[in-house]
Design a protein around this motif. Sequence first.
Motif, PDB file in Angstrom:
ATOM      1  N   HIS A  76       7.074  87.347  56.332  1.00  0.00           N
ATOM      2  CA  HIS A  76       7.791  88.625  56.256  1.00  0.00           C
ATOM      3  C   HIS A  76       9.045  88.500  55.383  1.00  0.00           C
ATOM      4  O   HIS A  76       9.356  89.376  54.578  1.00  0.00           O
ATOM      5  CB  HIS A  76       8.165  89.045  57.681  1.00  0.00           C
ATOM      6  CG  HIS A  76       8.908  90.339  57.766  1.00  0.00           C
ATOM      7  ND1 HIS A  76       8.292  91.560  57.644  1.00  0.00           N
ATOM      8  CD2 HIS A  76      10.218  90.601  57.966  1.00  0.00           C
ATOM      9  CE1 HIS A  76       9.197  92.516  57.772  1.00  0.00           C
ATOM     10  NE2 HIS A  76      10.383  91.968  57.969  1.00  0.00           N
ATOM     11  N   CYS A 124      15.772  91.852  57.001  1.00  0.00           N
ATOM     12  CA  CYS A 124      15.707  90.605  57.753  1.00  0.00           C
ATOM     13  C   CYS A 124      16.435  89.483  57.019  1.00  0.00           C
ATOM     14  O   CYS A 124      17.078  88.650  57.645  1.00  0.00           O
ATOM     15  CB  CYS A 124      14.259  90.236  58.034  1.00  0.00           C
ATOM     16  SG  CYS A 124      13.498  91.394  59.188  1.00  0.00           S
ATOM     17  N   CYS A 167       9.346  94.728  61.200  1.00  0.00           N
ATOM     18  CA  CYS A 167      10.340  93.662  61.289  1.00  0.00           C
ATOM     19  C   CYS A 167      10.343  93.001  62.672  1.00  0.00           C
ATOM     20  O   CYS A 167      10.167  93.674  63.676  1.00  0.00           O
ATOM     21  CB  CYS A 167      11.736  94.204  61.018  1.00  0.00           C
ATOM     22  SG  CYS A 167      11.996  94.666  59.309  1.00  0.00           S
ATOM     23  N   PRO A 168      10.577  91.702  62.705  1.00  0.00           N
ATOM     24  CA  PRO A 168      10.767  91.033  63.990  1.00  0.00           C
ATOM     25  C   PRO A 168      12.074  91.492  64.631  1.00  0.00           C
ATOM     26  O   PRO A 168      12.945  92.028  63.943  1.00  0.00           O
ATOM     27  CB  PRO A 168      10.823  89.551  63.626  1.00  0.00           C
ATOM     28  CG  PRO A 168      11.152  89.513  62.178  1.00  0.00           C
ATOM     29  CD  PRO A 168      10.653  90.781  61.578  1.00  0.00           C
ATOM     30  N   CYS A 189      11.588  91.057  52.865  1.00  0.00           N
ATOM     31  CA  CYS A 189      12.267  92.146  53.586  1.00  0.00           C
ATOM     32  C   CYS A 189      13.784  91.936  53.517  1.00  0.00           C
ATOM     33  O   CYS A 189      14.315  90.959  54.040  1.00  0.00           O
ATOM     34  CB  CYS A 189      11.817  92.189  55.037  1.00  0.00           C
ATOM     35  SG  CYS A 189      12.772  93.364  56.005  1.00  0.00           S
TER      36      CYS A 189
HETATM   37 ZN   LIG Z   1      12.135  92.833  58.093  1.00  0.00          ZN
END
Ligand SMILES: [Zn+2]
Length: 138
Positions: A89, A98, A64-65, A95
Amino acid sequence: MSTPSDQELLAYADELLPVEASAAIEQNLREEAALRQRLDQLLQARDQGNLSIGDEWRLHRLSCPSLTELGLFLVRANPPQLDEYIAFHVQTVGCVFCLAQLEEMQASLAADPDDAARQQRRETLYASSAGLLKRRAE
Ligand SMILES: [Zn+2]
């Protein structure tokens, strides 16, 4: 779809999977009593502390960022490659962490008290200058 792994089953139970993967596992579970039993056992094992949700979370979040990067992504202020990665992503990988984070950020951006205050000032300014103009015209 092949038999889901333990990880996938747990992720499914925690609603961490993208919609399609989740639907596939749901289908599997409906058809296979043995799989339902395995999920039950997994959840029990985890409830007994063998695998915490926190562990799962950290495992999943490795790709994850950061929060800062997500915030910058909202206003497209990251380097293009990073924005592309985040878009992939979130939109392709789906995700849920996120996505939830982005939704929260978007909501708080929309409800930013500074913005409300700025808007208020603008309205007050407008009202008073409108009043001035009106008085001048009389
Ligand atoms: Zn993520």
